[in-house]
Design a protein around this motif. Structure first.
Motif, PDB file in Angstrom:
ATOM      1  N   LYS A   1       3.382   6.519  -6.910  1.00  0.00           N
ATOM      2  CA  LYS A   1       2.588   7.571  -6.177  1.00  0.00           C
ATOM      3  C   LYS A   1       2.578   7.063  -4.664  1.00  0.00           C
ATOM      4  O   LYS A   1       2.098   7.959  -3.703  1.00  0.00           O
ATOM      5  N   LYS A   2       2.907   5.759  -4.283  1.00  0.00           N
ATOM      6  CA  LYS A   2       3.004   5.454  -2.713  1.00  0.00           C
ATOM      7  C   LYS A   2       4.378   5.921  -1.972  1.00  0.00           C
ATOM      8  O   LYS A   2       4.394   5.765  -0.514  1.00  0.00           O
ATOM      9  N   ASN A   3       5.253   6.615  -2.762  1.00  0.00           N
ATOM     10  CA  ASN A   3       6.481   7.046  -2.322  1.00  0.00           C
ATOM     11  C   ASN A   3       6.159   8.113  -1.322  1.00  0.00           C
ATOM     12  O   ASN A   3       5.320   8.859  -1.624  1.00  0.00           O
TER      13      ASN A   3
ATOM     14  N   ASN B   1      -4.740   5.546 -13.240  1.00  0.00           N
ATOM     15  CA  ASN B   1      -5.195   5.525 -11.876  1.00  0.00           C
ATOM     16  C   ASN B   1      -4.856   6.853 -11.037  1.00  0.00           C
ATOM     17  O   ASN B   1      -4.813   6.662 -10.010  1.00  0.00           O
ATOM     18  N   GLN B   2      -4.986   8.172 -11.628  1.00  0.00           N
ATOM     19  CA  GLN B   2      -4.570   9.311 -10.951  1.00  0.00           C
ATOM     20  C   GLN B   2      -5.844   9.679 -10.064  1.00  0.00           C
ATOM     21  O   GLN B   2      -5.633  10.401  -9.081  1.00  0.00           O
ATOM     22  N   LEU B   3      -7.191   9.622 -10.675  1.00  0.00           N
ATOM     23  CA  LEU B   3      -8.331  10.199 -10.103  1.00  0.00           C
ATOM     24  C   LEU B   3      -9.161   9.032  -9.764  1.00  0.00           C
ATOM     25  O   LEU B   3      -9.567   8.312 -10.625  1.00  0.00           O
ATOM     26  N   GLY B   4      -9.769   9.427  -8.556  1.00  0.00           N
ATOM     27  CA  GLY B   4     -10.878   8.272  -8.338  1.00  0.00           C
ATOM     28  C   GLY B   4     -11.073   8.455  -6.954  1.00  0.00           C
ATOM     29  O   GLY B   4     -10.691   9.144  -6.137  1.00  0.00           O
ATOM     30  N   GLY B   5     -11.823   7.380  -6.510  1.00  0.00           N
ATOM     31  CA  GLY B   5     -12.451   7.352  -5.037  1.00  0.00           C
ATOM     32  C   GLY B   5     -12.742   5.893  -4.786  1.00  0.00           C
ATOM     33  O   GLY B   5     -12.230   4.940  -5.212  1.00  0.00           O
ATOM     34  N   PHE B   6     -13.864   5.780  -4.037  1.00  0.00           N
ATOM     35  CA  PHE B   6     -14.526   4.321  -3.411  1.00  0.00           C
ATOM     36  C   PHE B   6     -15.758   4.356  -3.737  1.00  0.00           C
ATOM     37  O   PHE B   6     -16.569   5.169  -3.107  1.00  0.00           O
TER      38      PHE B   6
ATOM     39  N   LYS C   1     -10.494   5.403 -20.199  1.00  0.00           N
ATOM     40  CA  LYS C   1     -10.596   5.692 -18.447  1.00  0.00           C
ATOM     41  C   LYS C   1      -9.981   7.080 -18.439  1.00  0.00           C
ATOM     42  O   LYS C   1      -9.229   7.172 -17.612  1.00  0.00           O
ATOM     43  N   SER C   2     -10.570   8.103 -18.896  1.00  0.00           N
ATOM     44  CA  SER C   2     -10.025   9.447 -18.757  1.00  0.00           C
ATOM     45  C   SER C   2     -11.235  10.629 -18.851  1.00  0.00           C
ATOM     46  O   SER C   2     -12.462  10.196 -19.201  1.00  0.00           O
ATOM     47  N   TYR C   3     -11.138  11.739 -18.401  1.00  0.00           N
ATOM     48  CA  TYR C   3     -12.099  12.831 -18.383  1.00  0.00           C
ATOM     49  C   TYR C   3     -12.610  12.874 -19.832  1.00  0.00           C
ATOM     50  O   TYR C   3     -13.769  12.806 -20.189  1.00  0.00           O
TER      51      TYR C   3
ATOM     52  N   LYS D   1     -12.667   0.445  -5.223  1.00  0.00           N
ATOM     53  CA  LYS D   1     -11.856   1.506  -5.862  1.00  0.00           C
ATOM     54  C   LYS D   1     -12.572   1.896  -7.255  1.00  0.00           C
ATOM     55  O   LYS D   1     -12.961   0.911  -8.026  1.00  0.00           O
ATOM     56  N   THR D   2     -12.480   2.896  -7.421  1.00  0.00           N
ATOM     57  CA  THR D   2     -12.712   3.506  -8.855  1.00  0.00           C
ATOM     58  C   THR D   2     -11.527   4.459  -9.334  1.00  0.00           C
ATOM     59  O   THR D   2     -11.256   5.406  -8.660  1.00  0.00           O
ATOM     60  N   SER D   3     -10.988   4.093 -10.401  1.00  0.00           N
ATOM     61  CA  SER D   3      -9.850   5.064 -10.983  1.00  0.00           C
ATOM     62  C   SER D   3     -10.008   5.255 -12.283  1.00  0.00           C
ATOM     63  O   SER D   3     -10.427   4.500 -13.062  1.00  0.00           O
ATOM     64  N   ILE D   4      -9.716   6.614 -12.775  1.00  0.00           N
ATOM     65  CA  ILE D   4      -9.388   7.017 -14.035  1.00  0.00           C
ATOM     66  C   ILE D   4      -7.991   7.742 -14.314  1.00  0.00           C
ATOM     67  O   ILE D   4      -7.479   8.029 -13.304  1.00  0.00           O
ATOM     68  N   ASN D   5      -7.521   7.485 -15.656  1.00  0.00           N
ATOM     69  CA  ASN D   5      -6.172   8.000 -15.877  1.00  0.00           C
ATOM     70  C   ASN D   5      -6.281   9.447 -16.328  1.00  0.00           C
ATOM     71  O   ASN D   5      -7.288  10.117 -16.451  1.00  0.00           O
ATOM     72  N   PHE D   6      -5.212  10.045 -15.975  1.00  0.00           N
ATOM     73  CA  PHE D   6      -4.961  11.645 -16.335  1.00  0.00           C
ATOM     74  C   PHE D   6      -3.601  11.728 -16.809  1.00  0.00           C
ATOM     75  O   PHE D   6      -2.719  11.498 -16.116  1.00  0.00           O
TER      76      PHE D   6
END
Ligand SMILES: NC(=O)c1ccc[n+]([C@@H]2O[C@H](COP(=O)([O-])OP(=O)(O)OC[C@H]3O[C@@H](n4cnc5c(N)ncnc54)[C@H](O)[C@@H]3O)[C@@H](O)[C@H]2O)c1
Ligand SMILES: [Zn+2]
Length: 358
Positions: A317-319, A149-154, A73-75, A139-144
């Motif tokens: 990341k929500k802080n 789950n740093q990168l993604g969208g809907f 799950k990464s570039y 939700k769509t997420s990939i790791n960085f």
């Protein structure tokens, strides 16, 4: 199994509406759904375990097997897959069909959202977590850089087919993880939904009719929130309940503790803080904990350093700035977002939890 038709439903999305269909035999649905030039993205474990059912279908279509590991799950993990798709003539009017759990889902959804500015995709979730939770919600997420789950969208699929038969081969820890993850929907929904879930929990491990009802209910609860807040700006954020603590546990145990099990600990920690702040009674916390213990009991987390836990929590990341944004509990159906400082008092509560509650 009982008639599953009653569980089918549609979801309204500002991207495109989509449909969830329950089935007793994924191969029939796949055969009916698949078109020439659709490209399948399949978890390698599913390819092996369901070879007999898949082989006749795969003769006519191209497919890529992927390993369901976080590195995929990464570039870097996506590059060979995108190359393969383009080299094999995949076009904007063709579709991707994903068969696997949340990793296969995230990989396919992320690619589907960027490839030619968006292609259609279908999903056959094969884990309990993906069937009872992640398959809907866009939700769509990939790791960085090893961060999750740093990168993604809907970008939702166009159609989802749920076959509980896949769960027969799923490792028990992933069944527990799915039940732990679904638990937070039932607490958010209200007292009677949670009490029913707690009552059915043990039977659900053995009885697919009970489990399918739980999956359908969990998705129904999630649907009611994502349809009013698809992009996670407001109402939907209550579903981060248990997740700030849970993500810290996952990363500090190098993912030894599966997501839904870490979230179960996370919900208990959120409840512990809620008791300290006077939001709920300890009795209510224990009523929920009785169930959560059944999810996490074979996955102790004594080895986590409290210091590292506090650091991980402060990086959530929500802080907002230095302030934590935690989802806390004022009672069943009264889960809400709170702002807290990571001050001495809060730090002492976390230490107390690790010293006395595990
Ligand atoms: N997009 C979202 O909304 C969302 C939500 C929650 C989680 N996720 C992501 O989902 C991932 C976790 O997904 P997951 O827990 O569904 O599982 P997974 O995709 O990580 O798979 C877990 C393991 O089970 C195996 N497996 C899958 N189905 C099987 C089956 N039927 N029989 C035997 N083995 C099987 C896989 O090969 C893998 O080894 C994480 O990366 C998480 O970030 C995404
Ligand atoms: Zn989750």
């Amino acid at each position: 199994m009982e008639d599953l038709l009653m569980y089918n439903f549609n979801i309204k999305s500002s991207i495109h509406n989509y449909e969830v269909q329950f089935t007793n035999d994924f191969s029939i649905c796949l055969r009916e759904e698949i078109k020439k030039d659709d490209f399948l993205i399949i978890d390698n474990n599913i390819l092996k375990l369901y070879e007999n059912a898949l082989k006749p279908i795969l003769i006519d279509n191209k497919y890529i097997g992927i390993n369901a590991i976080e590195e995929q799950k990464s570039y870097q993990g996506l590059i060979p897959i995108i190359k393969n798709l383009i080299e094999n003539g995949f076009r904007k009017n063709n579709r991707l069909i994903a068969i696997g759990g949340g990793i296969t889902q995230d990989v396919t959804a992320f690619m589907a959202s960027i490839l030619y500015r968006g292609v259609n995709w279908c999903f056959f979730p094969t884990t309990l977590l993906s069937q009872g939770d992640s398959c809907i919600g866009s939700k769509t997420s990939i790791n960085f850089d090893n961060l999750k789950n740093q990168l993604g969208g809907f970008y939702p699929p166009n159609k989802i087919f749920i076959d509980l038969g896949f769960l027969n081969t799923l490792e028990h820890k992933h069944i527990l993880s799915g039940l732990g993850e679904m638990c937070h929907y039932f607490i958010v929904a209200g007292e009677s939904d949670f009490i029913n879930f707690k009552k059915d929990f043990n039977m659900a491990l053995k009885d697919k009719n009970i489990l399918s009802a739980i999956i359908a209910k969990s998705l129904e609860i999630k649907k009611s929130y994502i349809e009013i807040d698809e992009f996670d700006q407001k109402e939907r954020q209550v579903f981060n309940y248990g997740h700030s603590f849970g993500h810290a546990i996952e990363s500090l145990t190098n993912y030894r503790v599966p997501h839904g099990i870490a979230v179960s600990y996370g919900m208990d920690m959120a409840n512990f803080i809620s008791v300290k702040l006077g939001y709920i009674t300890n009795e209510l916390r224990m009523e929920i904990r009785e169930l959560l213990v059944q999810v996490w009991k074979d996955f102790p987390i004594h080895d986590i350093s409290v210091e590292k836990f506090k650091i991980a929590l402060s990086k959530d990341k929500k802080n907002v700035g230095a302030e934590l944004r935690l989802i806390l509990n004022r009672g069943y159906g009264k889960i809400f977002k709170d702002a807290l400082k990571m001050d001495d008092t809060f730090t002492k509560w976390i230490e107390e939890y690790f010293n006395n509650e595990l």
